[in-house]
Write a protein that holds these residues in place. Sequence first.
Motif, short mmCIF file in Angstrom:
data_model
loop_
_atom_site.label_atom_id
_atom_site.label_comp_id
_atom_site.label_asym_id
_atom_site.label_seq_id
_atom_site.Cartn_x
_atom_site.Cartn_y
_atom_site.Cartn_z
N VAL A 98 76.59 -72.05 13.41
CA VAL A 98 75.23 -72.55 13.19
C VAL A 98 75.27 -73.93 12.54
O VAL A 98 74.55 -74.85 12.97
CB VAL A 98 74.43 -71.56 12.31
CG1 VAL A 98 73.13 -72.21 11.82
CG2 VAL A 98 74.13 -70.29 13.08
N LEU A 99 76.11 -74.10 11.56
CA LEU A 99 76.20 -75.39 10.86
C LEU A 99 76.78 -76.47 11.76
O LEU A 99 76.34 -77.62 11.74
CB LEU A 99 77.04 -75.24 9.59
CG LEU A 99 76.39 -74.40 8.49
CD1 LEU A 99 77.39 -74.09 7.38
CD2 LEU A 99 75.17 -75.11 7.91
N ARG B 48 76.54 -76.65 15.02
CA ARG B 48 75.50 -77.03 15.99
C ARG B 48 74.41 -77.87 15.34
O ARG B 48 73.73 -78.64 16.01
CB ARG B 48 74.88 -75.78 16.61
CG ARG B 48 75.78 -75.03 17.58
CD ARG B 48 74.97 -74.09 18.47
NE ARG B 48 74.18 -73.16 17.67
CZ ARG B 48 74.58 -71.93 17.33
NH1 ARG B 48 75.79 -71.50 17.71
NH2 ARG B 48 73.81 -71.15 16.61
N SER B 49 74.26 -77.74 14.03
CA SER B 49 73.17 -78.43 13.32
C SER B 49 73.59 -79.81 12.82
O SER B 49 72.79 -80.50 12.17
CB SER B 49 72.69 -77.58 12.14
OG SER B 49 72.21 -76.33 12.60
N ALA C 116 69.24 -75.38 7.99
CA ALA C 116 69.96 -74.92 9.18
C ALA C 116 70.26 -73.43 9.11
O ALA C 116 70.13 -72.70 10.11
CB ALA C 116 71.24 -75.72 9.34
N GLY D 246 68.78 -70.55 11.57
CA GLY D 246 69.70 -69.75 12.39
C GLY D 246 69.74 -68.29 12.00
O GLY D 246 70.53 -67.52 12.57
#
Length: 310
Positions: free
Chosen positions: A239-240, A242-243, A269, A273
């Motif tokens: 998630v991080l 992609r952010s 983020a 997510g």
Amino acid sequence: MIDATITVTGLRKRFGPTTALDAMTFTVAHGQVTGFVGPNGAGKSTTMRVIVGLDAADEGSALVGGQPYRRLHKPLHHLGVLLDAAALQPSRTARDHLLWLAHSQGLTARRVDEVIDQAGLGSVARRRAGGFSLGMRQRLGIAAAMLGDPAALMLDEPFNGMDPEGIVWMRGFLRSLAAQGRAVLVSSHLMSELQDTADHVVIVGRGKVIADTSVAQLLAAASQGRVTVGTDDPAAAQVLARSGATGVTVTGAQTLSVTGMSAQAVVAALNAGGVTFSEVSAHRATLEQAYLDLTRDAVEFRAADGPVTR
């Protein structure tokens, strides 16, 4: 107040085959505490001795208010100095030691009593200084440095020998001197005390200046924008990334180190997510960490496992 900015320019000094100072250059400005730090053998004490004329430089200059120390009229009014707390006649009382110095500068007994109170020596002023602990000798040295109400002070390892109460006193005292507009240069190996006291830091190694910057800027650079995240959610790293995180490193069983995102952006983020987390905090480096990183190749002696041994 007298202008007593300390200006060191291009100092070079050799002792036989050893280069002690190699183009040492920095300025100690008014209104701030400047920490002067470096490994053993870095040139700190030699620089201080050159400033007050105890050692002669081979090249360069060291000026106090634009003049060499030896040319200053009544130098205690310009620069107060503590280089060696043991530099006293042990049979003299603390007050007599200060009176002797005061008379050399045309100062009165009243001024002696003022600095005795200022340094917290009132209860021991008539005791022989030879029986003082190191911490009390440091206070006596501070009192001597303050006799002329100087515009600048230069103190070598003033925290040495201080008990916790003395360290707290010293920290507040140094800050108060800067707040009065004085220029204060403090050499110390106690990074935690300088981090809480100094506005500016000059880090030296092998006779050269390695860093000359504000403590805030040094710590910001050493922190490298890292954010610590406490989470046991395996999706957190993806998630991080992609952010916009430039780096996500696992540093513990439930801990990640994130770069390239602020703490606020990390929280946003993770929430977006659907990632659960227990902690998000911006990493703040210590002055000790920054110092060790900068002086890694400048120590005089090092044990096999890394720490300085002298």
